[in-house]
Design an enzyme around this catalytic site. Sequence first.
Site, PDB file in Angstrom:
ATOM      1  N   THR A  96      29.201  26.315  15.242  1.00 25.55           N
ATOM      2  CA  THR A  96      28.930  27.270  16.290  1.00 25.55           C
ATOM      3  C   THR A  96      27.808  26.436  16.964  1.00 25.55           C
ATOM      4  O   THR A  96      26.643  25.994  16.359  1.00 25.55           O
ATOM      5  CB  THR A  96      28.242  28.447  15.826  1.00 25.55           C
ATOM      6  OG1 THR A  96      29.455  29.122  15.111  1.00 25.55           O
ATOM      7  CG2 THR A  96      28.031  29.294  17.204  1.00 25.55           C
ATOM      8  N   LYS A 171      31.828  31.960  21.713  1.00 25.02           N
ATOM      9  CA  LYS A 171      31.408  32.360  20.127  1.00 25.02           C
ATOM     10  C   LYS A 171      29.841  32.749  20.363  1.00 25.02           C
ATOM     11  O   LYS A 171      29.324  33.734  19.487  1.00 25.02           O
ATOM     12  CB  LYS A 171      31.175  31.074  19.604  1.00 25.02           C
ATOM     13  CG  LYS A 171      30.864  30.921  18.319  1.00 25.02           C
ATOM     14  CD  LYS A 171      31.269  32.196  17.149  1.00 25.02           C
ATOM     15  CE  LYS A 171      30.658  32.169  15.790  1.00 25.02           C
ATOM     16  NZ  LYS A 171      31.096  33.436  15.084  1.00 25.02           N
TER      17      LYS A 171
END
Length: 292
Positions: A96, A171
Amino acid sequence: MEEIGFLGMGIMGKAMAMNLLRNGFKVTVWNRTLSKCDELKEHGASVGESPAAVVKKCKYTIGMLSDPSAALSVVFDKKGVLEEICSGKGYIDMSTVDAETSSKISEAVKEKGGDFLEGPVSGSKKPAEDGQLVILAAGEKRLYDEILPAFDVLGKKSFFLGEVGNGAKMKLVVNMIMGSMMNAFSEGLVLADKSGLSPKTLLDVLDLGAIANPMFKMKGPSMIQNSYNPAFPLKHQQKDMRLALALGDENAVSMPIAAAANEVFKKARSTGLGDLDFSAVYEIFKVTEPSA
Ligand SMILES: NC(=O)C1=CN([C@@H]2O[C@H](COP(=O)(O)OP(=O)(O)OC[C@H]3O[C@@H](n4cnc5c(N)ncnc54)[C@H](OP(=O)(O)O)[C@@H]3O)[C@@H](O)[C@H]2O)C=CC1
Ligand SMILES: O=CC(=O)O
């Protein structure tokens, strides 16, 4: 399918690489702290001595690193991905990170003739172990199509979101919502307790109503027992809030709820809770201010 390289044997990387091995993939792993590769080796993985060595050996290499600086480091540092990536090879970063980090990596990989895909995931340790992640891919569509058999093992659903950066942004939006929800949930648990209600009964009530969700159901029981074994480390959730707020800045989106949640996660980090599960933010709400 070709052998897959895997960089980063943290909570997620280890579970994902193990899952690939269980499903018949040949896997070569690397981790900065080498000892974390031992268990994978026992289950049949090969171990590479550097990211470059892994990329040299494998047609496809996946990265699952903690944050933007780690993701950049394994690519750009000495013996990094860039030293061996070339035409016919693909690098897939599933960490991420923010869109800018992902784009930097993409451009460098493409300059060397390689293909790049970002593929951050939604879902934590357990979904990673069970192959139930949600994969948010973007970048080179050819590489997406080629790596899909591996994604089908790792996840329950893969999205292809177009150009590099869209996976990262998706995300961050998802985790910004999740972090804000965890704060509201923690606040509610404390309010129930302090006003004489049973937090356990609150969990039962929540689970039957319109705001029931897997996160409350999974985290609630351990939170009320003050147990925060890390599935998703709090320091990573705070990193995601920070990156999501920066995305809000860029787009002039006012995000007062996320900003407040970020402050609480920062406070939790500063009090030493960063390596615990992100649900440990509950501890911050429990602290009562001394009365004047
Ligand atoms: N845990 C979760 O529930 C989820 C996490 N994510 C994301 O996935 C990523 C990985 O998370 P997770 O596995 O939980 O994290 P961990 O903290 O468990 O693992 C982080 C990994 O990054 C490596 N690393 C850190 N810094 C460097 C560096 N400078 N150079 C090389 N390697 C480095 C660590 O190596 P070392 O062992 O040597 O420290 C380790 O392999 C993060 O971006 C996270 O936000 C996404 C979905 C769910
Ligand atoms: O990034 C964390 C998750 O649970 O998803």
